[in-house]
Design an enzyme around this catalytic site. Sequence first.
Site, PDB file in Angstrom:
ATOM      1  N   SER A 140       0.918  -1.346  -0.091  1.00  0.00           N
ATOM      2  CA  SER A 140       0.017  -0.205  -0.118  1.00  0.00           C
ATOM      3  C   SER A 140       0.930   1.158   0.053  1.00  0.00           C
ATOM      4  CB  SER A 140      -1.003  -0.041   1.171  1.00  0.00           C
ATOM      5  OG  SER A 140      -1.517   1.413   1.524  1.00  0.00           O
ATOM      6  N   TYR A 153      -1.267  -1.146  10.039  1.00  0.00           N
ATOM      7  CA  TYR A 153      -1.445  -1.541   8.628  1.00  0.00           C
ATOM      8  C   TYR A 153      -0.255  -0.852   7.878  1.00  0.00           C
ATOM      9  CZ  TYR A 153      -3.618  -1.453   4.090  1.00  0.00           C
ATOM     10  OH  TYR A 153      -4.198  -1.649   2.786  1.00  0.00           O
ATOM     11  N   LYS A 157       2.320  -3.160   5.780  1.00  0.00           N
ATOM     12  CA  LYS A 157       2.450  -3.180   4.450  1.00  0.00           C
ATOM     13  C   LYS A 157       4.128  -2.574   4.232  1.00  0.00           C
ATOM     14  CE  LYS A 157      -1.554  -3.705   3.018  1.00  0.00           C
ATOM     15  NZ  LYS A 157      -2.037  -5.235   2.188  1.00  0.00           N
TER      16      LYS A 157
HETATM   17  P1  NAI Z   1     -11.546  -6.253   0.429  1.00  0.00           P
HETATM   18  O1  NAI Z   1     -11.787  -6.155   1.981  1.00  0.00           O
HETATM   19  O2  NAI Z   1     -12.590  -5.987  -0.471  1.00  0.00           O
HETATM   20  O3  NAI Z   1     -10.800  -7.595   0.128  1.00  0.00           O
HETATM   21  C1  NAI Z   1      -9.837  -8.182   1.054  1.00  0.00           C
HETATM   22  C2  NAI Z   1     -10.025  -9.856   0.753  1.00  0.00           C
HETATM   23  O4  NAI Z   1      -9.163 -10.351   1.727  1.00  0.00           O
HETATM   24  C3  NAI Z   1     -11.271  -9.975   1.123  1.00  0.00           C
HETATM   25  O5  NAI Z   1     -11.907 -11.045  -0.002  1.00  0.00           O
HETATM   26  C4  NAI Z   1     -11.240 -10.877   2.462  1.00  0.00           C
HETATM   27  O6  NAI Z   1     -12.239 -11.829   2.646  1.00  0.00           O
HETATM   28  C5  NAI Z   1      -9.820 -11.375   2.261  1.00  0.00           C
HETATM   29  N1  NAI Z   1      -9.224 -11.950   3.569  1.00  0.00           N
HETATM   30  C6  NAI Z   1      -9.116 -11.098   4.761  1.00  0.00           C
HETATM   31  N2  NAI Z   1      -8.620 -11.665   5.793  1.00  0.00           N
HETATM   32  C7  NAI Z   1      -8.229 -13.136   5.203  1.00  0.00           C
HETATM   33  C8  NAI Z   1      -7.763 -14.182   5.610  1.00  0.00           C
HETATM   34  N3  NAI Z   1      -7.442 -14.093   7.067  1.00  0.00           N
HETATM   35  N4  NAI Z   1      -7.746 -15.280   4.932  1.00  0.00           N
HETATM   36  C9  NAI Z   1      -8.052 -15.169   3.840  1.00  0.00           C
HETATM   37  N5  NAI Z   1      -8.602 -14.106   3.178  1.00  0.00           N
HETATM   38  C10 NAI Z   1      -8.787 -12.943   3.890  1.00  0.00           C
HETATM   39  O7  NAI Z   1     -10.495  -5.067   0.058  1.00  0.00           O
HETATM   40  P2  NAI Z   1      -9.308  -4.758  -1.025  1.00  0.00           P
HETATM   41  O8  NAI Z   1      -9.492  -3.106  -1.073  1.00  0.00           O
HETATM   42  O9  NAI Z   1      -9.920  -5.537  -2.228  1.00  0.00           O
HETATM   43  O10 NAI Z   1      -8.081  -5.345  -0.416  1.00  0.00           O
HETATM   44  C11 NAI Z   1      -7.264  -6.259  -1.172  1.00  0.00           C
HETATM   45  C12 NAI Z   1      -5.717  -5.785  -0.741  1.00  0.00           C
HETATM   46  O11 NAI Z   1      -5.340  -4.663  -1.207  1.00  0.00           O
HETATM   47  C13 NAI Z   1      -5.435  -5.868   0.854  1.00  0.00           C
HETATM   48  O12 NAI Z   1      -4.220  -6.255   1.041  1.00  0.00           O
HETATM   49  C14 NAI Z   1      -5.372  -4.420   1.043  1.00  0.00           C
HETATM   50  O13 NAI Z   1      -4.730  -3.993   2.163  1.00  0.00           O
HETATM   51  C15 NAI Z   1      -4.789  -3.776  -0.099  1.00  0.00           C
HETATM   52  N6  NAI Z   1      -4.765  -2.253  -0.173  1.00  0.00           N
HETATM   53  C16 NAI Z   1      -6.259  -2.009  -0.474  1.00  0.00           C
HETATM   54  C17 NAI Z   1      -6.537  -0.438  -0.772  1.00  0.00           C
HETATM   55  C18 NAI Z   1      -7.677   0.271  -1.114  1.00  0.00           C
HETATM   56  O14 NAI Z   1      -7.898   1.465  -1.143  1.00  0.00           O
HETATM   57  N7  NAI Z   1      -9.000  -0.622  -1.381  1.00  0.00           N
HETATM   58  C19 NAI Z   1      -5.088   0.376  -0.886  1.00  0.00           C
HETATM   59  C20 NAI Z   1      -3.950  -0.078  -0.586  1.00  0.00           C
HETATM   60  C21 NAI Z   1      -3.900  -1.576  -0.371  1.00  0.00           C
END
Ligand code: NAI
Length: 241
Positions: A140, A153, A157
Amino acid sequence: MSEKLALVTGASRGIGKACALELAKAGYDIIVNYAGNAEAAEKTVQEIKALGVDAAAYKFDVSNKEEVDKSVAEIIEKYGRIDVLVNNAGITRDGLFMRMSAENWNAVINTNLSSAFFVSQPVVKVMMKQRNGAIVNMASVVGVSGNAGQANYSAAKAGLIGLTKTLAKELGSRGIRVNAVAPGFINTDMTKDLDTSKFTDFIPLKRLGEPEDIAKAVKFLAVDADYVTGQVLEVDGGLII
Ligand code: NAI
């Protein structure tokens, strides 16, 4: 079935799902890891299969080493190889540092950082045998810049970025490339409760990112970038230039 397999963690929705679909378009069979929502994971599997490649959903908690080891062993037993790993699963538990509980610290470090250690180790073992593979870690921009209210967080990251660079150095001679993508503000469930209108002013491209913007960068690093390793690609509309 294709001859190439990609494992994407947290792939039932958001950025992970977009990455899974983009890699499917590039001809990869996909393992959709998910934590709890079997229905959403199955929907992702069907959308991937409609693109003409194979897909399967595997439920495991990426922060639980035993569950990871068992599932990754099953995947390798069944498919025999893993060509691309996207360590995408992540959570936030935001709060000011002085009020942050140890529980929220540990949950975020375990799910965003230790998970990449747990999942990458058995996957790298098979990639070493193949003498080929690519890992993309979902970092991130706050892992680069820090962010008030996100000590856990940002630390996780930033840790992922350190892991990325170290693995790139350790594994390059085995034909394994390791890179990270650092997204800015992306339109997903993770950001849906934020008042993002106030952020767009600070983003040179004047919009939030979409999951597909991140997926294209992941596909580039995983598939096309043959001579790129140890890099952190910021995909943030210019937010932290
Ligand atoms: P989201 O919340 O929609 O998706 C996260 C996914 O990870 C979900 O499908 C969730 O079920 C899964 N997950 C969470 N804990 C888990 C576990 N213990 N075991 C297996 N799966 C697990 O969020 P998003 O935005 O799609 O995030 C995806 C990645 O991108 C994350 O690592 C997040 O930190 C990163 N990110 C997101 C940003 C944003 O603005 N949305 C910005 C920077 C990074």
